[in-house]
Design a protein around this motif. Structure first.
Motif, PDB file in Angstrom:
ATOM      1  N   ASN A  23       0.845  -1.195   0.000  1.00  0.00           N
ATOM      2  CA  ASN A  23       0.000   0.000   0.000  1.00  0.00           C
ATOM      3  C   ASN A  23       0.887   1.254   0.000  1.00  0.00           C
ATOM      4  O   ASN A  23       1.486   1.611   1.007  1.00  0.00           O
ATOM      5  CB  ASN A  23      -0.898  -0.054   1.256  1.00  0.00           C
ATOM      6  N   VAL A  25       1.114   4.642   0.466  1.00  0.00           N
ATOM      7  CA  VAL A  25       0.191   5.592   1.113  1.00  0.00           C
ATOM      8  C   VAL A  25       0.604   7.049   0.885  1.00  0.00           C
ATOM      9  O   VAL A  25      -0.185   7.859   0.414  1.00  0.00           O
ATOM     10  CB  VAL A  25       0.074   5.292   2.621  1.00  0.00           C
ATOM     11  N   ASN A  45     -11.170   9.009   4.156  1.00  0.00           N
ATOM     12  CA  ASN A  45     -10.593   7.888   4.918  1.00  0.00           C
ATOM     13  C   ASN A  45      -9.500   7.245   4.081  1.00  0.00           C
ATOM     14  O   ASN A  45      -9.696   6.983   2.911  1.00  0.00           O
ATOM     15  CB  ASN A  45     -11.665   6.836   5.224  1.00  0.00           C
ATOM     16  N   GLY A  46      -8.359   7.033   4.723  1.00  0.00           N
ATOM     17  CA  GLY A  46      -7.271   6.359   4.031  1.00  0.00           C
ATOM     18  C   GLY A  46      -6.447   7.244   3.113  1.00  0.00           C
ATOM     19  O   GLY A  46      -5.558   6.755   2.411  1.00  0.00           O
ATOM     20  N   GLY A  48      -4.258   9.309   4.002  1.00  0.00           N
ATOM     21  CA  GLY A  48      -2.896   9.418   4.512  1.00  0.00           C
ATOM     22  C   GLY A  48      -2.681  10.500   5.562  1.00  0.00           C
ATOM     23  O   GLY A  48      -1.544  10.836   5.891  1.00  0.00           O
ATOM     24  N   LYS A  49      -3.770  10.991   6.155  1.00  0.00           N
ATOM     25  CA  LYS A  49      -3.654  12.068   7.144  1.00  0.00           C
ATOM     26  C   LYS A  49      -2.869  11.621   8.386  1.00  0.00           C
ATOM     27  O   LYS A  49      -1.927  12.290   8.807  1.00  0.00           O
ATOM     28  CB  LYS A  49      -5.052  12.564   7.557  1.00  0.00           C
ATOM     29  N   SER A  50      -3.303  10.483   8.959  1.00  0.00           N
ATOM     30  CA  SER A  50      -2.596   9.992  10.149  1.00  0.00           C
ATOM     31  C   SER A  50      -1.171   9.592   9.791  1.00  0.00           C
ATOM     32  O   SER A  50      -0.247   9.784  10.593  1.00  0.00           O
ATOM     33  CB  SER A  50      -3.332   8.795  10.759  1.00  0.00           C
ATOM     34  N   THR A  51      -0.993   9.043   8.603  1.00  0.00           N
ATOM     35  CA  THR A  51       0.346   8.639   8.178  1.00  0.00           C
ATOM     36  C   THR A  51       1.260   9.858   8.034  1.00  0.00           C
ATOM     37  O   THR A  51       2.444   9.794   8.374  1.00  0.00           O
ATOM     38  CB  THR A  51       0.271   7.825   6.862  1.00  0.00           C
ATOM     39  N   HIS A 211     -12.262  15.526  10.897  1.00  0.00           N
ATOM     40  CA  HIS A 211     -13.286  15.127   9.931  1.00  0.00           C
ATOM     41  C   HIS A 211     -14.418  16.145   9.923  1.00  0.00           C
ATOM     42  O   HIS A 211     -15.370  16.003   9.182  1.00  0.00           O
ATOM     43  CB  HIS A 211     -13.855  13.748  10.294  1.00  0.00           C
TER      44      HIS A 211
HETATM   45  N1  LIG Z   1       1.106   0.832  10.321  1.00  0.00           N
HETATM   46  C1  LIG Z   1       0.435   0.542   9.216  1.00  0.00           C
HETATM   47  N2  LIG Z   1       0.573  -0.667   8.619  1.00  0.00           N
HETATM   48  C2  LIG Z   1      -0.116  -0.966   7.500  1.00  0.00           C
HETATM   49  N3  LIG Z   1      -0.947  -0.117   6.867  1.00  0.00           N
HETATM   50  C3  LIG Z   1      -1.129   1.080   7.398  1.00  0.00           C
HETATM   51  C4  LIG Z   1      -0.458   1.492   8.598  1.00  0.00           C
HETATM   52  N4  LIG Z   1      -0.835   2.755   8.900  1.00  0.00           N
HETATM   53  C5  LIG Z   1      -1.681   3.124   7.937  1.00  0.00           C
HETATM   54  N5  LIG Z   1      -1.868   2.150   7.024  1.00  0.00           N
HETATM   55  C6  LIG Z   1      -2.731   2.206   5.829  1.00  0.00           C
HETATM   56  O1  LIG Z   1      -2.428   3.406   5.155  1.00  0.00           O
HETATM   57  C7  LIG Z   1      -3.612   3.975   4.590  1.00  0.00           C
HETATM   58  C8  LIG Z   1      -3.748   5.402   5.057  1.00  0.00           C
HETATM   59  O2  LIG Z   1      -4.006   5.363   6.437  1.00  0.00           O
HETATM   60  P1  LIG Z   1      -4.146   6.670   7.334  1.00  0.00           P
HETATM   61  O3  LIG Z   1      -4.390   6.162   8.698  1.00  0.00           O
HETATM   62  O4  LIG Z   1      -3.009   7.569   7.119  1.00  0.00           O
HETATM   63  O5  LIG Z   1      -5.445   7.333   6.717  1.00  0.00           O
HETATM   64  P2  LIG Z   1      -6.260   8.584   7.256  1.00  0.00           P
HETATM   65  O6  LIG Z   1      -6.303   9.591   6.167  1.00  0.00           O
HETATM   66  O7  LIG Z   1      -5.772   9.006   8.575  1.00  0.00           O
HETATM   67  O8  LIG Z   1      -7.720   7.929   7.361  1.00  0.00           O
HETATM   68  P3  LIG Z   1      -8.871   8.089   8.485  1.00  0.00           P
HETATM   69  O9  LIG Z   1      -9.668   9.274   8.065  1.00  0.00           O
HETATM   70  O10 LIG Z   1      -9.645   6.827   8.350  1.00  0.00           O
HETATM   71  O11 LIG Z   1      -8.220   8.243   9.815  1.00  0.00           O
HETATM   72  C9  LIG Z   1      -4.758   3.071   4.976  1.00  0.00           C
HETATM   73  O12 LIG Z   1      -5.028   2.216   3.885  1.00  0.00           O
HETATM   74  C10 LIG Z   1      -4.200   2.297   6.156  1.00  0.00           C
HETATM   75  O13 LIG Z   1      -4.769   1.026   6.238  1.00  0.00           O
END
Ligand SMILES: Nc1ncnc2c1ncn2[C@@H]1O[C@H](COP(=O)(O)OP(=O)(O)OP(=O)(O)O)[C@@H](O)[C@H]1O
Ligand SMILES: [Mg+2]
Length: 268
Positions: A23, A25, A45-46, A48-51, A211
């Motif tokens: 993935n 990201v 969702n997904g 990449g904000k938390s990432t 959100h």
């Molecule tokens: N430690 C990890 N190992 C594997 N995949 C991960 C990991 N962290 C995040 N991901 C994947 O990376 C992608 C982005 O995740 P992220 O948490 O950054 O999204 P987000 O924008 O914060 O979403 P949300 O609004 O749901 O919080 C998702 O598909 C998630 O499953």
């Protein structure tokens, strides 16, 4: 010209590399943060904000790219090293505080951050009085809870303590990841108000994932939108102040090419 405090340049992060679940990201993410910026971050969702926040905090190694903080390349610094200058508040009120320790002990630990000596010495009378005053200023009767275990507090109260811990020793960067998402409406407004106060009073450069479109517009001087691991919209100043929720939804749909907004994103 405002001064750059943090720079993320061409950041790539792939999870489960080389497996069928690979993935990619973060895909060449660029972001320049100016000193004093208070940036709200939205995106599906997904996206990449938390990432993005995890990359900044040093939770994992990047595949590619650089992170510069205060003109120093911190790309290879560990999470522990960065924790002395980058603080975080998570969505889950259970994270970020030590539940079996008292409110005063938790605040002392936070104030002692980066110090090699134990926090016990930080828990002196002077600091105890300081904590009491900070808690009284919050206005939620938490000053009566200084000797209570954090685990006995409500979710909202715990987020207040987590937020105070993250800001009591002014960090270079404050990362907030949907820190009000698990709270009821009343606690949400209290924690958002406190967030605003702590950031403004201490002039803390902050990145806040939310959100809630209304919060994204109402709070901060700058708003960015993420899609597929990149920053696709970056709005600040008057343009941000004049932004309405329908306009933001329209922008989002145009940029992401999808109708991704759900009710949660619109109304929190
Ligand atoms: N430690 C990890 N190992 C594997 N995949 C991960 C990991 N962290 C995040 N991901 C994947 O990376 C992608 C982005 O995740 P992220 O948490 O950054 O999204 P987000 O924008 O914060 O979403 P949300 O609004 O749901 O919080 C998702 O598909 C998630 O499953
Ligand atoms: Mg997230």
């Amino acid at each position: 010209m405002s001064q750059t405090i943090l720079e993320l340049a061409n950041i790539h992060k792939t999870f489960q590399n080389g497996t069928p679940n690979e993935n990619h990201v973060l895909r060449g993410l660029d972001l320049t943060v100016h000193k004093g910026d208070y940036i709200s971050i939205i995106g599906g969702n997904g996206s990449g904000k938390s990432t993005l926040l995890n990359a900044t905090a040093g939770v994992f190694r990047l595949d590619k790219g650089h992170i510069i903080l205060n003109h120093e390349d911190i790309t290879n610094h560990t999470e522990e090293q960065r924790a002395t200058v980058i603080s975080r508040v998570f969505q889950d009120p259970m994270m970020g505080t030590a539940p079996r320790m008292t409110v005063a002990e938790n605040l002392a630990i936070a104030l002692n951050r980066g110090n090699k000596r134990g926090f016990k010495r930080t828990l002196n009378e002077k600091n105890y009085n300081r904590f009491e005053k900070i808690l009284a200023d919050v206005g939620l009767n938490l000053e009566d809870k200084l000797t209570s275990e954090v685990g006995s507090l409500s979710g909202g109260q715990r987020q207040v303590i987590a937020l105070l811990m993250a800001t009591i020793k002014k960090p270079d960067i404050l990362l907030l990841d949907e820190h009000i998402a698990a709270l009821d409406p009343k606690a949400t407004e209290q924690v958002m108000r406190l967030t605003e106060e702590r950031i403004k009073e201490n002039d803390i450069t902050s990145l806040m994932v939310t959100h809630n479109m209304n919060h994204a517009i109402e709070y901060g001087n700058r708003l960015i939108m993420m899609d597929q691991g990149r920053v696709v919209i970056d709005i600040s100043g008057e343009e941000k102040e004049n932004l309405t929720v329908p306009e933001l939804v329209e922008l989002f749909n145009r940029e992401s090419g999808k109708e991704l907004i759900d009710n949660e994103m619109l109304f929190g």
